[in-house]
Design a protein around this motif. Structure first.
Motif, PDB file in Angstrom:
ATOM      1  N   GLU A   1      -1.437  -0.358  -4.093  1.00 27.34           N
ATOM      2  CA  GLU A   1      -2.702   0.349  -3.889  1.00 27.34           C
ATOM      3  C   GLU A   1      -2.397   1.720  -3.294  1.00 27.34           C
ATOM      4  O   GLU A   1      -1.708   1.820  -2.282  1.00 27.34           O
ATOM      5  CB  GLU A   1      -3.593  -0.458  -2.944  1.00 27.34           C
ATOM      6  CG  GLU A   1      -5.030  -0.017  -2.910  1.00 27.34           C
ATOM      7  CD  GLU A   1      -5.906  -1.041  -2.223  1.00 27.34           C
ATOM      8  OE1 GLU A   1      -6.569  -1.829  -2.923  1.00 27.34           O
ATOM      9  OE2 GLU A   1      -5.906  -1.071  -0.981  1.00 27.34           O
ATOM     10  N   VAL A   2      -2.887   2.778  -3.943  1.00 27.18           N
ATOM     11  CA  VAL A   2      -2.600   4.148  -3.513  1.00 27.18           C
ATOM     12  C   VAL A   2      -3.758   4.676  -2.677  1.00 27.18           C
ATOM     13  O   VAL A   2      -4.925   4.577  -3.077  1.00 27.18           O
ATOM     14  CB  VAL A   2      -2.356   5.070  -4.723  1.00 27.18           C
ATOM     15  CG1 VAL A   2      -2.100   6.506  -4.261  1.00 27.18           C
ATOM     16  CG2 VAL A   2      -1.165   4.569  -5.542  1.00 27.18           C
ATOM     17  N   TRP A   3      -3.435   5.246  -1.511  1.00 32.82           N
ATOM     18  CA  TRP A   3      -4.403   5.876  -0.617  1.00 32.82           C
ATOM     19  C   TRP A   3      -3.957   7.311  -0.369  1.00 32.82           C
ATOM     20  O   TRP A   3      -2.766   7.586  -0.276  1.00 32.82           O
ATOM     21  CB  TRP A   3      -4.454   5.159   0.733  1.00 32.82           C
ATOM     22  CG  TRP A   3      -4.961   3.752   0.693  1.00 32.82           C
ATOM     23  CD1 TRP A   3      -4.335   2.653   0.178  1.00 32.82           C
ATOM     24  CD2 TRP A   3      -6.211   3.285   1.214  1.00 32.82           C
ATOM     25  NE1 TRP A   3      -5.113   1.541   0.335  1.00 32.82           N
ATOM     26  CE2 TRP A   3      -6.268   1.889   0.979  1.00 32.82           C
ATOM     27  CE3 TRP A   3      -7.280   3.903   1.867  1.00 32.82           C
ATOM     28  CZ2 TRP A   3      -7.356   1.109   1.368  1.00 32.82           C
ATOM     29  CZ3 TRP A   3      -8.357   3.127   2.261  1.00 32.82           C
ATOM     30  CH2 TRP A   3      -8.395   1.748   1.999  1.00 32.82           C
TER      31      TRP A   3
ATOM     32  N   ASP B   1       0.851  -1.187   0.000  1.00 31.09           N
ATOM     33  CA  ASP B   1       0.000   0.000   0.000  1.00 31.09           C
ATOM     34  C   ASP B   1       0.887   1.237   0.000  1.00 31.09           C
ATOM     35  O   ASP B   1       1.865   1.315   0.764  1.00 31.09           O
ATOM     36  CB  ASP B   1      -0.881   0.059   1.258  1.00 31.09           C
ATOM     37  CG  ASP B   1      -1.930  -1.045   1.292  1.00 31.09           C
ATOM     38  OD1 ASP B   1      -2.312  -1.545   0.226  1.00 31.09           O
ATOM     39  OD2 ASP B   1      -2.367  -1.388   2.417  1.00 31.09           O
TER      40      ASP B   1
ATOM     41  N   LEU C   1      -9.728   8.047  -5.439  1.00 31.63           N
ATOM     42  CA  LEU C   1      -8.786   7.248  -4.668  1.00 31.63           C
ATOM     43  C   LEU C   1      -9.360   6.864  -3.309  1.00 31.63           C
ATOM     44  O   LEU C   1     -10.184   7.590  -2.737  1.00 31.63           O
ATOM     45  CB  LEU C   1      -7.491   8.032  -4.433  1.00 31.63           C
ATOM     46  CG  LEU C   1      -6.570   8.228  -5.631  1.00 31.63           C
ATOM     47  CD1 LEU C   1      -5.437   9.170  -5.261  1.00 31.63           C
ATOM     48  CD2 LEU C   1      -6.012   6.885  -6.082  1.00 31.63           C
TER      49      LEU C   1
ATOM     50  N   SER D   1       2.135   3.120 -13.303  1.00 35.98           N
ATOM     51  CA  SER D   1       1.374   2.277 -14.223  1.00 35.98           C
ATOM     52  C   SER D   1       2.318   1.518 -15.149  1.00 35.98           C
ATOM     53  O   SER D   1       3.411   1.993 -15.468  1.00 35.98           O
ATOM     54  CB  SER D   1       0.413   3.131 -15.056  1.00 35.98           C
ATOM     55  OG  SER D   1       1.138   3.914 -15.983  1.00 35.98           O
TER      56      SER D   1
ATOM     57  N   GLU E   1      -0.807  12.794  -8.873  1.00 33.36           N
ATOM     58  CA  GLU E   1      -1.139  12.233 -10.189  1.00 33.36           C
ATOM     59  C   GLU E   1       0.114  11.747 -10.913  1.00 33.36           C
ATOM     60  O   GLU E   1       0.076  10.719 -11.609  1.00 33.36           O
ATOM     61  CB  GLU E   1      -1.875  13.289 -11.022  1.00 33.36           C
ATOM     62  CG  GLU E   1      -3.248  13.638 -10.466  1.00 33.36           C
ATOM     63  CD  GLU E   1      -4.037  14.536 -11.393  1.00 33.36           C
ATOM     64  OE1 GLU E   1      -4.709  14.010 -12.299  1.00 33.36           O
ATOM     65  OE2 GLU E   1      -3.964  15.766 -11.209  1.00 33.36           O
TER      66      GLU E   1
ATOM     67  N   MET F   1       1.045   8.278  -9.528  1.00 35.60           N
ATOM     68  CA  MET F   1       0.157   7.220 -10.014  1.00 35.60           C
ATOM     69  C   MET F   1       0.446   6.890 -11.468  1.00 35.60           C
ATOM     70  O   MET F   1       0.466   5.722 -11.868  1.00 35.60           O
ATOM     71  CB  MET F   1      -1.302   7.641  -9.823  1.00 35.60           C
ATOM     72  CG  MET F   1      -1.709   7.745  -8.349  1.00 35.60           C
ATOM     73  SD  MET F   1      -3.485   7.997  -8.125  1.00 35.60           S
ATOM     74  CE  MET F   1      -3.721   9.564  -8.948  1.00 35.60           C
TER      75      MET F   1
ATOM     76  N   SER G   1     -13.242   5.705 -10.469  1.00 39.93           N
ATOM     77  CA  SER G   1     -12.038   5.726 -11.289  1.00 39.93           C
ATOM     78  C   SER G   1     -11.515   4.311 -11.460  1.00 39.93           C
ATOM     79  O   SER G   1     -12.068   3.348 -10.923  1.00 39.93           O
ATOM     80  CB  SER G   1     -10.962   6.591 -10.614  1.00 39.93           C
ATOM     81  OG  SER G   1     -10.451   5.904  -9.471  1.00 39.93           O
ATOM     82  N   GLU G   2     -10.414   4.188 -12.177  1.00 45.03           N
ATOM     83  CA  GLU G   2      -9.780   2.881 -12.324  1.00 45.03           C
ATOM     84  C   GLU G   2      -9.178   2.402 -11.012  1.00 45.03           C
ATOM     85  O   GLU G   2      -8.858   1.228 -10.854  1.00 45.03           O
ATOM     86  CB  GLU G   2      -8.687   2.946 -13.385  1.00 45.03           C
ATOM     87  CG  GLU G   2      -7.556   3.917 -13.053  1.00 45.03           C
ATOM     88  CD  GLU G   2      -6.501   3.985 -14.132  1.00 45.03           C
ATOM     89  OE1 GLU G   2      -5.821   2.967 -14.348  1.00 45.03           O
ATOM     90  OE2 GLU G   2      -6.374   5.066 -14.762  1.00 45.03           O
ATOM     91  N   TYR G   3      -9.028   3.308 -10.054  1.00 47.37           N
ATOM     92  CA  TYR G   3      -8.416   2.949  -8.775  1.00 47.37           C
ATOM     93  C   TYR G   3      -9.448   2.482  -7.762  1.00 47.37           C
ATOM     94  O   TYR G   3      -9.140   1.688  -6.877  1.00 47.37           O
ATOM     95  CB  TYR G   3      -7.640   4.139  -8.214  1.00 47.37           C
ATOM     96  CG  TYR G   3      -6.674   4.714  -9.208  1.00 47.37           C
ATOM     97  CD1 TYR G   3      -5.502   4.045  -9.541  1.00 47.37           C
ATOM     98  CD2 TYR G   3      -6.940   5.924  -9.842  1.00 47.37           C
ATOM     99  CE1 TYR G   3      -4.617   4.566 -10.475  1.00 47.37           C
ATOM    100  CE2 TYR G   3      -6.051   6.455 -10.773  1.00 47.37           C
ATOM    101  CZ  TYR G   3      -4.894   5.769 -11.084  1.00 47.37           C
ATOM    102  OH  TYR G   3      -4.024   6.278 -12.009  1.00 47.37           O
TER     103      TYR G   3
END
Length: 348
Positions: free
Chosen positions: A174-176, A104, A193, A148, A141, A144, A220-222
């Motif tokens: 996983e970004v928080w 994470d 997010l 990818s 951003e 992230m 979102s994709e997240y």
């Protein structure tokens, strides 16, 4: 509703410990959390503090992930204004490659230190109000995008320059986003997010921050829907009296921090009992005592369940702040381990 439990660790350094002792104690605490079924284990970023050894989350995460088998390990959090986004992306890209599906990346905006230390961290680039803080959304951003598998393209002098944080990623951490005000709640909602409010730190504004996050969330994709949990300071012992004694060293440390008193390694319980607080410090300690979850397994389990119900979350991250008694082995933290053991028996 089943309640998942996680752990936040600042790697506290007691007056009877070296940094090596504190790191070994936290490594054993992480193994305990792993064995008991806790969901994740996060380490903080704080600098130039005599009672905190959590100065470098990526290094600690690598050590703790290698010492455990199942639990997710991450940052709570990386203070992004202190670091170049590419460096953070490279570090966590490698951590994820070494431990797929277990990493994470919690990102915060605060400096995690005093202004002088912030200046040193940024190579003389200024204090907490410099450009790195004002550009925080852009930097989030960037991290992230760099993480990818496709990487990013930088436009330099009319040419596209490909940039990858790691050469051949098959998964990403996983970004928080983390925060103690509504700023990160709004940004997390805008970016889609997961988000965590630092409830253990202030206890104020939690409902407002979560309402802003949930109300403004853009899928979102997240994350397809809002994801959040709460943090809480916790001490669990066989009796409430024992638990309240074990809380004292943490109260002394936080009271000193918030009143500008000289900072020291964390006191042992007996030393804290023998060291009276000033009236201002006592008021701070009383407020923290009321917000903490301290007592027997049944008392703390009931309190955390009520907290989760109040804010509609299915996970609570506990910050085990139990101190140590005189004679405790320097490389161990038995009261912190007991907090996790007793709480797991009551809730997991």
């Amino acid at each position: 509703m089943a309640l998942a439990l996680s752990v936040l660790d600042l790697v506290p350094v007691r007056s009877d410990q070296t940094t090596s002792d504190a790191v070994r104690a936290s490594t054993q605490l992480a193994r305990t959390a792993d064995r008991l079924g806790y969901t994740r284990y996060w380490v903080a970023e704080h600098h130039n503090m005599p009672a905190v050894a959590a100065t470098n989350p990526p290094v600690l995460i690598a050590m703790l992930a290698a010492a455990t088998e199942r639990i997710r390990v991450g940052s709570g959090g990386v203070m992004l204004p202190n670091h170049a986004p590419l460096v953070v992306a490279e570090q966590f890209g490698l951590l994820e490659a070494a431990n797929p599906g277990r990493i994470d990346l919690g990102i915060g905006r605060a400096p995690g230190s005093d202004p002088v230390t912030s200046w040193a961290l940024r190579h003389g680039g200024g204090g907490v109000d410099d450009e790195a803080v004002s550009r925080f959304p852009e930097y989030v951003e960037n991290v992230m995008a760099m993480l990818s598998p496709d990487g990013v393209g930088l436009n330099l002098r009319g040419r596209q320059y490909p940039l990858h944080a790691t050469p051949a990623a098959t998964s990403v951490p996983e970004v928080w986003l983390l925060g103690s005000s509504d700023y990160s709640a709004r940004l997390a909602a805008q970016l889609g997010l997961p988000y965590v409010f630092a409830h253990h730190f202030s206890g104020q504004g939690t409902a407002e921050a979560l309402a802003l996050y949930r109300g403004g969330f853009k899928p979102s994709e997240y994350a397809a829907a809002p994801r959040t949990f709460l943090t809480a300071n916790v001490v669990v012992a066989e009796t409430e009296e024992q638990a309240q004694r074990l809380l004292l060293p943490n109260l002394h440390s936080m009271a000193a921090l918030r009143t500008g008193a000289p900072l020291t390694p964390q006191l042992l319980v007996e030393d804290a009992e023998a060291s009276p607080l000033t009236p201002d410090q006592e008021a701070i300690a009383d407020g923290m005592r009321r917000r903490a979850y301290v007592g027997t397994p049944d008392q703390v389990a009931a309190g955390l369940t009520e907290l989760a119900d109040q804010f509609d979350v299915d996970e609570v991250m506990v910050h085990p702040v139990a101190g140590a008694l005189t004679g405790t082995p320097a490389d161990q933290a038995p009261a912190r381990e007991a907090t996790l053991e007793l709480l797991a028996a009551a809730l997991l």
